[in-house]
Design an enzyme around this catalytic site. Structure first.
Site, mmCIF file in Angstrom:
data_model
loop_
_atom_site.group_PDB
_atom_site.id
_atom_site.type_symbol
_atom_site.label_atom_id
_atom_site.label_comp_id
_atom_site.label_asym_id
_atom_site.label_seq_id
_atom_site.Cartn_x
_atom_site.Cartn_y
_atom_site.Cartn_z
ATOM 1 N N ASP A 226 -23.642 -14.149 7.017
ATOM 2 C CA ASP A 226 -23.323 -15.385 6.289
ATOM 3 C C ASP A 226 -23.820 -16.577 7.099
ATOM 4 O O ASP A 226 -25.019 -16.773 7.246
ATOM 5 C CB ASP A 226 -21.830 -15.457 6.005
ATOM 6 N N ASP A 230 -19.755 -21.704 10.986
ATOM 7 C CA ASP A 230 -19.071 -22.313 9.852
ATOM 8 C C ASP A 230 -17.731 -22.874 10.308
ATOM 9 O O ASP A 230 -17.034 -22.250 11.126
ATOM 10 C CB ASP A 230 -18.818 -21.287 8.736
ATOM 11 N N ARG A 282 -28.993 -25.763 5.201
ATOM 12 C CA ARG A 282 -27.666 -26.002 5.775
ATOM 13 C C ARG A 282 -27.718 -26.225 7.284
ATOM 14 O O ARG A 282 -27.165 -25.463 8.059
ATOM 15 C CB ARG A 282 -26.711 -24.851 5.456
#
Length: 404
Positions: A226, A230, A282
Site C-alpha cells: 500500500d 501513511d 502521492r
C-alpha cells in the site's frame, strides 16, 4: 590571509559548543537559520571543501560531524526539526541491542526487534550487525522508542512492516523498509501485558494511526503493498525527513478520508527527502490538515507529485520539481475529485520552488493567508541548494570512529 582567517572563523562557528558539543541543542528552527546562513554565506562553493561537515542540512549538521556518534547515539533526539521536533523517542532510556532476526508476534524472545519495541520503558534500539528481518505480523511499537539502524545495514522486508498506533514519541532512523506485505487475522502483542486480534493490515511500510510526535529520518523505502508512509486517524506532530523513496505507486497518504475530521489537527513536515525513480503519485496526498513540504527533490513522478482533498493547507517551499517527459503529466499538483469552485479556496502555495522540464504548480487560496504561518515549520533554503541538502537522503553508511 584574510580569506583563510574568514574560513577559520566560519569553521569555528560551525563546530561551536552550542551546536555540536552540547547535550541539548537549541531550538531547531534557530539551527535551521543559523547553520545554513553560515554555510551558504561562504564566498564560493569551493570554500565549502574546507569544512568538515557543512552540508547545509540542519538535521545532519546537528550530529553527523561527531566522530563519536556511536557513543553519543541519543544526541540524535535533539536534532529533529519541523512539526515532529518534539519526538524524543527512547531518549534517556537504556540501549537495547537486537541480536537475532527471529520473530514471534505473540511471545517475542529477548534479543529480537519485536521484544524491544513492545516494552513499556523508553528504549534506544540498535542492531548488533547487518540483518534482514522478515516479520510474521505487523511490528506494533510502544511509546518512547527509537529504532536506530546506524552502523549496520538493517532491512525490514518481505512481510508486514512497522505500525505506530495510538502511541507517542517514536523515532525511526536509518532503516531500509521495502517489499512490505499485508498481515493480520492473527494475534499480535503490543506491550508486555497485552496482545490482541489484528484484522488484515494494508501492507504499508510505516503506518501511523492516531500517533503523535513521530520522526522518520534517513530511511530508504520502496515497493510496498500500500503506502510507503501513511499517517491517518488524528495523527499529528510528524516530521518525515531525509528519506529516499523509490519504485512505488501510492507513496504517502496523510489523512484517512474526506469525512475524517480528526485529521484537521494533523501537522506534518516533509523535508529534505528524495522522491526518486519509479514513483507514481502521492508525494504526499493530503487531507484537512497543515502540511509543510520544504526543500525536497522530486526527480520522478508518473501522475503527479502533491495532491489532496478536503481543504488541506499545503505550503510548498524551496523544492525542486523535475517533470516527466510525458506532456500530459507536467502538473505538480492534483485536487482529488473536487470541483474548481471548491478547491480554488484551498490554501496551496508554491514559494521559491524550482520547476523544471515544464513542471507547473497550480496554486489556490489566499497567497498571504495566515494558514501558511500554521503550516510553516522551519525556514526553507533556496531551491538551488536542494541537490546538496538531499544528496545523502536514505540510509547512511556509518562506521564507528569516523564521521557518519
Amino acid at each position: 590571509m584574510a580569506l583563510h582567517l574568514s574560513l577559520l572563523l566560519l569553521l569555528l562557528s560551525l563546530i561551536s559548543p552550542t551546536i555540536i558539543h552540547s547535550s541539548h541543542v537549541q531550538d531547531p528552527e534557530l539551527i535551521v537559520q543559523e547553520v545554513q546562513e553560515k554555510i551558504y554565506n561562504a564566498t564560493t562553493r569551493r570554500n565549502l571543501g574546507y569544512l568538515s561537515c557543512g552540508t547545509g542540512n540542519p538535521i545532519d549538521d546537528c550530529w553527523r560531524c561527531d566522530s563519536k556518534w556511536a557513543k553519543n547515539r541519543q544526541r540524535l533526539a535533539d536534532c529533529a526539526i519541523g512539526f515532529g521536533k518534539g519526538a524524543i523517542g527512547g531518549k534517556n532510556g537504556k540501549i537495547y541491542v537486537v541480536t537475532n532476526t527471529k520473530d514471534d508476534p505473540v511471545n517475542p524472545k529477548p534479543g529480537s526487534l519485536r521484544y524491544g519495541v513492545i516494552q513499556d520503558e523508553p528504549l534506544w534500539i540498535i542492531f548488533e550487525r547487518d540483518m534482514v528481518i522478515k516479520l510474521k505480523e505487523e511490528l506494533m511499537l510502544n511509546s518512547f522508542k527509537t529504532i536506530d539502524g546506524r552502523g549496520a545495514s538493517v532491512h525490514i522486508a518481505g512481510g508486514p512492516c512497522i505500525t505506530i498506533q495510538y502511541v507517542t514519541n517514536i523515532i525511526v532512523h536509518g532503516i531500509n523498509v521495502h517489499d512490505c506485505k499485508r498481515g493480520g487475522n492473527a494475534n499480535v502483542r503490543d506491550s508486555p501485558s497485552h496482545y490482541g486480534w489484528r484484522t488484515i493490515s494494508d501492507g504499508d511500510g510505516i503506518s501511523i494511526f492516531g500517533g503523535s510526535h513521530i520522526w522518520v529520518d534517513h530511511c530508504s523505502l520502496s515497493s510496498c503493498t500500500d503506502g510507503l508512509i501513511d499517517a491517518i486517524h488524528g495523527s499529528t506532530a510528524i516530521t518525515i525527513s531525509n528519506n529516499y523513496m523509490t519504485h512505488h505507486n501510492k507513496v504517502m497518504l496523510l489523512g484517512h478520508s474526506d469525512s475524517e475530521t480528526r485529521d484537521k489537527n494533523m501537522q506534518v513536515t516533509i523535508a529534505f527527502n528524495h522522491f526518486g525513480e519509479g514513483l507514481v503519485q502521492r508525494m504526499p496526498r493530503c487531507r484537512h490538515g497543515y502540511f509543510h513540504v520544504v526543500n525536497n527533490d522530486y526527480t520522478h513522478w508518473e501522475m503527479y507529485a502533491i495532491g489532496g482533498s478536503a481543504d488541506p493547507t499545503i505550503n510548498s517551499q524551496g523544492n525542486r520539481f523535475l517533470a516527466p517527459n510525458d506532456p500530459n503529466n507536467k502538473e505538480v499538483t492534483k485536487r482529488e475529485e473536487w470541483p474548481q469552485s471548491a478547491w480554488k479556496k484551498w490554501n496551496w502555495r508554491s514559494q521559491g520552488d524550482l520547476l523544471l522540464n515544464g513542471a507547473f504548480f497550480t496554486t489556490s487560496g489566499a497567497a498571504a493567508s495566515s494558514s501558511y504561518a500554521r503550516a510553516s515549520s522551519l525556514s526553507a533554503r533556496p531551491s538551488s541548494y536542494v541537490g546538496s541538502i538531499t544528496v545523502n537522503a536514505g540510509t547512511l553508511s556509518c562506521k564507528q570512529g569516523s564521521h557518519c
